[in-house]
Design an enzyme around this catalytic site. Structure first.
Site, PDB file in Angstrom:
ATOM      1  N   CYS A 143      -4.841  -2.853   2.868  1.00 54.51           N
ATOM      2  CA  CYS A 143      -4.598  -2.692   4.304  1.00 54.51           C
ATOM      3  C   CYS A 143      -5.816  -3.007   5.165  1.00 54.51           C
ATOM      4  O   CYS A 143      -6.165  -4.166   5.339  1.00 54.51           O
ATOM      5  CB  CYS A 143      -4.061  -1.295   4.574  1.00 54.51           C
ATOM      6  SG  CYS A 143      -3.263  -1.137   6.198  1.00 54.51           S
ATOM      7  N   GLU A 175       0.847  -1.196   0.000  1.00 58.14           N
ATOM      8  CA  GLU A 175       0.000   0.000   0.000  1.00 58.14           C
ATOM      9  C   GLU A 175       0.887   1.253   0.000  1.00 58.14           C
ATOM     10  O   GLU A 175       1.938   1.284   0.637  1.00 58.14           O
ATOM     11  CB  GLU A 175      -0.870  -0.011   1.255  1.00 58.14           C
ATOM     12  CG  GLU A 175      -1.672   1.264   1.497  1.00 58.14           C
ATOM     13  CD  GLU A 175      -2.250   1.317   2.910  1.00 58.14           C
ATOM     14  OE1 GLU A 175      -3.339   1.904   3.070  1.00 58.14           O
ATOM     15  OE2 GLU A 175      -1.615   0.788   3.854  1.00 58.14           O
ATOM     16  N   LYS A 194      -9.540   1.755  -2.052  1.00 57.72           N
ATOM     17  CA  LYS A 194      -9.771   1.269  -0.694  1.00 57.72           C
ATOM     18  C   LYS A 194     -11.119   1.719  -0.151  1.00 57.72           C
ATOM     19  O   LYS A 194     -11.458   2.906  -0.194  1.00 57.72           O
ATOM     20  CB  LYS A 194      -8.641   1.768   0.208  1.00 57.72           C
ATOM     21  CG  LYS A 194      -8.657   1.235   1.630  1.00 57.72           C
ATOM     22  CD  LYS A 194      -7.399   1.733   2.354  1.00 57.72           C
ATOM     23  CE  LYS A 194      -7.279   1.225   3.761  1.00 57.72           C
ATOM     24  NZ  LYS A 194      -6.018   1.671   4.404  1.00 57.72           N
TER      25      LYS A 194
END
Length: 307
Positions: free
Chosen positions: A169, A47, A124
């Site tokens: 993440c 990330e 995300k």
């Protein structure tokens, strides 16, 4: 029947706040070259792999903030990585901060094929942290300030001989994320993370960070019968210790390969995409055993306390 995919995790050590993009890209290319020399056809980077983890700082100047974002991909600074992929015949997954043409900011990842072409994008969805200024923290976690939740859903892409999904993440902690990708047919889920060792709101969990990191990914792999590859930005970055533990996890939940350092490190593994059948045809046969008619609470927006 086997569908073998040689791949590698490309863990990164710390990136300094003032480290220039070209220097970072050179590090990425070196890892890509090492992975390709060991036979990898796909390399997974972490990330926000092009910069330090900037959400740890409170910033008010829009220009200062936007300097951490990419307005195009590839750009003049990142194009050498794409050219290296084409030269080596080795694709990659890359996380970065994206400034969209309409001015929105996202925490983004892309999938690039062996010819250096972008074949998939994910933004995300599960943004952790806070949006307000909390100077009491030794470092802040301002993803809710600097990013908007992803608007692309959980897409799955036909690439590298299989069906690949991406997470980023904090997404890995949410079982719904894996299930959405699995329901769309993902056989391999790749993700990058930047995870501090210290968690200021609940410091008594600090010693559990490595355990929780692998726990959620192993559970996601097993419960959905898919491969999961998680890759860290690790080490002490601008005074903040980030966990390592980059790994390749089989559909059985077993860790097949794992990084041993907290720096730039390549870990190679050859995976068989057809192993998803071991779980999906038996233990978790969705068509036979799921009962979606009973899961209505999962899609309701409110919080339903149990105690």
């Amino acid at each position: 029947m086997t569908r073998l995919l040689p791949l590698a995790t490309a863990q990164l050590g710390p990136i300094a706040r003032d480290e220039a993009r070209p220097a970072v890209v050179r590090r990425l290319i070196a890892l890509l070259e090492e992975a390709a020399s060991r036979g990898a056809g796909l390399v997974i980077f972490p990330e926000l792999a092009l910069t330090t983890f900037f959400p740890r700082w409170w910033m008010e100047d829009p220009a200062e903030i936007d300097a951490f974002f990419e307005t195009e991909m590839p750009s003049a600074e990142t194009r050498p990585l794409f050219e290296a992929a084409a030269r080596l015949g080795c694709g990659f997954h890359l996380g970065y901060a994206e400034l969209a043409p309409d001015g929105r900011h996202f925490n983004t990842a892309i999938l690039v094929d062996r010819d250096g072409r972008i074949v998939g994008k994910y933004r995300k969805i599960h943004l952790p942290g806070h949006a307000d200024h909390q100077p009491w923290r030794p470092f802040q976690h301002l993803e809710k300030r600097y990013f908007q939740p992803g608007d692309l859903g959980f897409p799955v892409f036909e690439a590298f001989g299989g069906r690949i999904g991406m997470l980023i993440c904090n997404d890995r902690r949410w079982p719904e994320a894996y299930r959405m990708l699995a329901l769309a047919g993902a056989e391999l889920i790749v993700l990058g993370y930047n995870t501090p060792r210290h968690y200021p709101p609940v410091p008594e969990h600090d010693h559990l960070q490595d355990f929780h990191n692998h726990l959620c990914m192993q559970a996601g792999a097993y419960q959905n019968g898919c491969w999961v590859v998680g890759v860290a930005k690790a080490g002490v970055e601008e005074g903040c210790e980030l966990i390592a533990g980059s790994c390749v996890i089989a559909p059985t939940g077993e860790i097949r390969a794992r990084a041993t350092t907290a720096g730039d490190e390549v870990v190679f593994a050859e995976i068989d995409l057809d192993r998803v059948r071991e779980i999906r045809a038996h233990i978790f046969d969705f068509a036979q055993h799921r009962r979606p008619e009973t899961y209505g609470l999962l899609t309701e927006a409110g919080f339903h306390p149990t105690m």
